[in-house]
Design an enzyme around this catalytic site. Structure first.
Site, PDB file in Angstrom:
ATOM      1  NE  ARG A 239      91.703 -70.175 -25.443  1.00 41.83           N
ATOM      2  CZ  ARG A 239      92.856 -70.829 -25.494  1.00 41.83           C
ATOM      3  NH1 ARG A 239      92.853 -72.162 -25.535  1.00 41.83           N
ATOM      4  NH2 ARG A 239      93.994 -70.178 -25.509  1.00 41.83           N
ATOM      5  CD  GLU A 268      88.720 -73.290 -19.312  1.00 40.35           C
ATOM      6  OE1 GLU A 268      89.881 -72.848 -19.165  1.00 40.35           O
ATOM      7  OE2 GLU A 268      88.403 -73.980 -20.295  1.00 40.35           O
ATOM      8  CG  HIS A 287      92.338 -75.288 -20.555  1.00 40.94           C
ATOM      9  ND1 HIS A 287      91.773 -74.061 -20.797  1.00 40.94           N
ATOM     10  CD2 HIS A 287      93.137 -75.538 -21.634  1.00 40.94           C
ATOM     11  CE1 HIS A 287      92.206 -73.582 -21.946  1.00 40.94           C
ATOM     12  NE2 HIS A 287      93.040 -74.470 -22.486  1.00 40.94           N
TER      13      HIS A 287
END
Length: 329
Positions: A239, A268, A287
């Protein structure tokens, strides 16, 4: 009467078909305004289960879902869950571990290789016509991965899959720091348990694989970067917020570390003016850790199985708050 399930992530049709065998299913496409959608709010007020991976499930959300019995994340991470609040209301919380371990480990190794060998930068050099002689200059050289030391912070399922690849595929020396010893990894991959400080000081590659919590937010900051080798490379596919991003930018700008491979960011999608995106020694991915068709389908099906097992039998196999639920019942 069938139990009512909300699916708010796009999933494969087979997942909906599976759920509809035992449940009444309503699908909503996720967006930032979902909680302002009257149709969604009405469905939520009657829902017994929700399945997805983005909604913040906290007290204000749960107030809108008085009949909720289970929340099912299509993810191994669950930092979008307020586990204490969910548990206090007697609601089951589940995730999708194990099925993505190998895929995420593959992504991490891609990041390591791409950063160490400067793959994106070299691709651009070729495309931009900068490759003008057969023998490249030393300024284009990268660094080896094989026979180097990999430090893994958080040696769980994904970390163990990474250690396996590093040990058998690249003859790497494995250091790890964890809340508890991983004796299996020590036996199978010759991994050595050590303190965080020892790991940072002795690793050529530092890979962070911890879940996001109040204890791990900004786990790696200025002090940690100062302990790393100047030739060290940071890899983060867990993360974004476990890294102090300002400290990372500073560490790279001041040559405290050699570079970074990042699949996650504190914000994000990452802002286009983020300084990390303009650095040649940073490899940035959007991601994509578990983002293959095969693995995402496995995750979706597992999340759906968790819902059905939870609603039908009260015992989903991937229950996050197992002990707390038992104490409340």
């Amino acid at each position: 009467m069938k139990q009512k399930v909300i699916v708010y992530n796009k999933v494969d049709p087979t997942v909906i078909e599976y759920l509809e065998k035992t449940c009444e299913v309503q699908y909503f496409e996720y967006n930032d305004q979902l909680l302002n959608n009257p149709l969604f709010l009405k469905a939520l007020s009657e829902a017994h289960a929700i399945l997805g991976s983005r909604l913040k499930v906290d007290s204000s959300f749960l107030d809108l879902a008085p009949k909720l019995k289970i929340v099912s994340n299509i993810s191994v991470g669950y930092d979008n869950f307020d586990i204490v609040e969910i548990t206090n209301r007697g609601i089951m919380a589940t995730n999708t571990p194990t099925v993505l371990n190998d895929t995420v480990a593959d992504t991490i190794f891609a990041l390591m290789l791409a950063t160490a060998r400067r793959v994106p930068e070299m691709v651009q050099n070729v495309r931009n016509g900068k490759w003008i002689k057969s023998n490249i200059d030393e300024e284009w050289f990268g660094v080896d991965i094989h026979h180097k030391t990999l430090g893994i912070i958080g040696l769980g399922g994904i970390g163990s899959a990474l250690a396996k690849r590093a040990h058998f595929g690249f003859d790497m020396n494995i250091l790890y720091h964890n809340r508890s010893r991983n004796e299996e990894a020590e036996r199978l991959y010759n991994a050595s348990y050590c303190s965080m400080e020892e790991l940072l000081q002795n690793s050529d590659f530092v890979c962070v694989m911890v879940p996001l919590s109040k204890h791990t937010e900004k786990l790696i900051g200025r002090r940690e970067f100062s302990l790393m080798k100047n030739s060290g490379i940071l890899i983060n596919a867990s993360r974004g917020k476990v890294i102090d991003e300002e400290a990372l930018i500073e560490a790279i700008q001041q040559n405290e570390i050699l570079g970074a491979g990042l699949d996650v960011f504190s914000q994000e999608p990452v802002a286009t003016d983020n300084p990390l995106l303009s650095m040649d020694n940073v490899v940035a991915l959007p991601h994509i850790g578990s983002a293959t068709k095969e693995t995402r389908l496995k995750m979706q099906l597992l999340a759906a199985e968790n819902v059905v097992e939870g609603l039908m039998r009260g015992t989903p196999k991937n229950l996050i708050n197992h002990e707390l639920i038992l104490n409340n019942r």
